[in-house]
Enzyme design. Structure first.
Site, short mmCIF file in Angstrom:
data_model
loop_
_atom_site.label_atom_id
_atom_site.label_comp_id
_atom_site.label_asym_id
_atom_site.label_seq_id
_atom_site.Cartn_x
_atom_site.Cartn_y
_atom_site.Cartn_z
N HIS A 172 6.51 -2.56 4.85
CA HIS A 172 6.78 -3.68 3.95
C HIS A 172 7.54 -3.16 2.75
O HIS A 172 7.08 -2.26 2.04
CB HIS A 172 5.45 -4.30 3.50
CG HIS A 172 5.62 -5.41 2.49
ND1 HIS A 172 6.26 -6.59 2.78
CD2 HIS A 172 5.22 -5.49 1.20
CE1 HIS A 172 6.26 -7.35 1.71
NE2 HIS A 172 5.63 -6.72 0.74
N GLY A 212 5.88 -1.88 -2.90
CA GLY A 212 4.93 -2.40 -3.87
C GLY A 212 4.21 -3.61 -3.29
O GLY A 212 4.56 -4.11 -2.22
N GLU A 213 3.22 -4.08 -4.00
CA GLU A 213 2.44 -5.22 -3.52
C GLU A 213 3.29 -6.49 -3.46
O GLU A 213 4.29 -6.62 -4.17
CB GLU A 213 1.23 -5.45 -4.44
CG GLU A 213 0.23 -4.31 -4.45
CD GLU A 213 -0.94 -4.59 -5.36
OE1 GLU A 213 -0.97 -5.67 -5.97
OE2 GLU A 213 -1.82 -3.72 -5.47
N SER A 214 2.86 -7.42 -2.62
CA SER A 214 3.56 -8.69 -2.49
C SER A 214 3.56 -9.43 -3.83
O SER A 214 2.54 -9.47 -4.53
CB SER A 214 2.89 -9.57 -1.43
OG SER A 214 3.01 -8.99 -0.15
N ILE A 265 5.30 -8.66 -6.53
CA ILE A 265 5.51 -7.83 -7.72
C ILE A 265 6.95 -7.89 -8.22
O ILE A 265 7.25 -7.51 -9.35
CB ILE A 265 5.09 -6.37 -7.44
CG1 ILE A 265 4.82 -5.64 -8.76
CG2 ILE A 265 6.16 -5.63 -6.62
CD1 ILE A 265 4.09 -4.33 -8.60
N GLY A 266 7.89 -8.38 -7.37
CA GLY A 266 9.27 -8.55 -7.84
C GLY A 266 10.31 -7.74 -7.08
O GLY A 266 11.42 -7.56 -7.57
N LYS A 267 9.97 -7.28 -5.88
CA LYS A 267 10.93 -6.48 -5.11
C LYS A 267 12.17 -7.27 -4.74
O LYS A 267 13.30 -6.82 -4.94
CB LYS A 267 10.26 -5.94 -3.83
CG LYS A 267 9.04 -5.08 -4.07
CD LYS A 267 8.49 -4.50 -2.78
CE LYS A 267 7.97 -5.57 -1.84
NZ LYS A 267 6.78 -6.27 -2.38
N SER A 268 11.97 -8.47 -4.21
CA SER A 268 13.10 -9.29 -3.77
C SER A 268 13.94 -9.76 -4.95
O SER A 268 15.17 -9.84 -4.87
CB SER A 268 12.60 -10.50 -2.97
OG SER A 268 11.92 -10.08 -1.80
N ARG A 291 6.70 11.20 -17.95
CA ARG A 291 7.69 10.94 -19.00
C ARG A 291 8.92 11.85 -18.88
O ARG A 291 9.96 11.56 -19.46
CB ARG A 291 7.05 11.17 -20.39
CG ARG A 291 5.84 10.29 -20.67
CD ARG A 291 6.24 8.87 -20.99
NE ARG A 291 7.03 8.80 -22.21
CZ ARG A 291 6.52 8.71 -23.44
NH1 ARG A 291 5.20 8.69 -23.61
NH2 ARG A 291 7.31 8.62 -24.49
#
Length: 316
Positions: free
Chosen positions: A141, A156-158, A160-163, A246
């Site tokens: 995924h 990342g989790e569904s 979260i803003g990938k698309s 960092r």
């Protein structure tokens, strides 16, 4: 991995091959090995250790050797060769197989094909194509995009803003390979190739809007069929109490199919321009591959400044 193998018809399509045996169903003939064999020794009568499971490629040497054989011996060698369950036989350099050979091959259900390319060039390309078609494959995924030539896999989790990040990258001139589901194939010990399932290719899902066809909406220059995976970005919700890298002096890796890929964990919070950060990550990764590491350069300058200050104190 395609456990059923790749069909001969698929290779004919990919390599633009001529078919001499028209009465054979090429879709039912399967190739299981990415290696090839040139049957020079077999046509000379030596069949010990014959790799009959491989595609057989006939070049000038094999062809002109059989041409100078007596007809009876030639037919005997053809018959013996075709007693094995060979996936297919390919003639290179526009060579035309003997009529009797084509007839015997059709009787035994072995496809005989041809190409006008040189033997060495053709075999190199064939091995690569077979390696790609038969490579071990997993499905994960995520979203795969081409950013300045670097294949960046965003996970990342569904929700979260990938698309959404991918859509912004596309608007900035980068290319989408796959959204939501990425098929990863291991080509060799150093190369992972990502593609989209055919059913979802060129589509992207944006919550609140629905399905968007990127190829239709933004043009063919904004999509790509496949891409080597160079970098993985794992998106996660920003947490105040968590510690984040960092400096980036030491690389972190994630493993797919036994291959390690550089992986960065990226915390997400409102106000961050995710597309710009992903662009920077891709360019920074390319710089590292070219031998320049900004974190190491900063560390070197800091150490040099410390030494300089100590020397000045000693002089005083």
């Amino acid at each position: 991995m395609n456990k059923g193998g790749v069909s001969v018809s698929k290779i004919v399509e990919l390599m633009d091959l001529k078919v001499f045996t028209d009465n054979i169903d090429l879709k039912k003939r399967k190739i299981q090995s990415a290696d090839i064999n040139r049957p020079a020794l077999q046509l000379a009568g030596f069949f010990d250790h014959f790799e009959s499971s491989r595609v057989q490629v006939v070049g000038n040497v094999e062809y002109f050797y059989t041409q100078q054989l007596e007809e009876e011996i030639k037919l005997a060698r053809f018959q013996e060769l075709l007693t094995y369950d060979i996936p297919c036989i390919i003639y290179s350099r526009s060579l035309v197989p003997h009529d009797s050979f084509i007839k015997m091959a059709e009787e035994r259900g072995i496809p005989v094909l041809g190409t006008n390319r040189s033997t060495s060039e053709f075999t190199a390309e064939l091995i690569y194509e077979l390696g790609e078609q038969l490579a071990p494959c997993i499905t994960i995924h995520g979203v795969l995009v081409d950013i300045y030539g670097e294949g960046v896999l965003i996970t990342g989790e569904s929700g979260i803003g990938k698309s959404e990040a991918a859509l912004e990258l596309i608007r900035r001139g980068h290319r989408l390979v796959s959204d939501d589901v990425v098929e990863i194939s291991k080509i060799n010990e150093h190369t992972l190739i990502g593609t989209a399932p055919e059913i979802t290719r060129h589509f992207i899902e944006i919550r609140g809007i629905g399905i968007v066809d990127i190829k239709t909406l933004y043009g063919v220059e904004c999509v790509k069929e496949k891409q080597q995976i160079d970098l993985v970005i794992k998106l996660s919700d920003w947490k105040k109490e968590a510690e984040y890298d960092r400096m980036g002096l030491e690389e972190e890796y994630i493993e797919y199919l036994g291959n390690k890929v550089v992986c960065h964990s990226l915390p997400i919070r409102p106000g961050r321009n995710l597309a710009v950060i992903l662009e920077s990550a891709a360019v920074n990764h390319r710089q590292k591959k070219m031998g320049y590491n900004a974190a190491q350069e900063l560390y070197r300058r800091v150490q040099a400044n410390i030494v300089k200050n100590r020397n000045e104190e000693d002089e005083e």
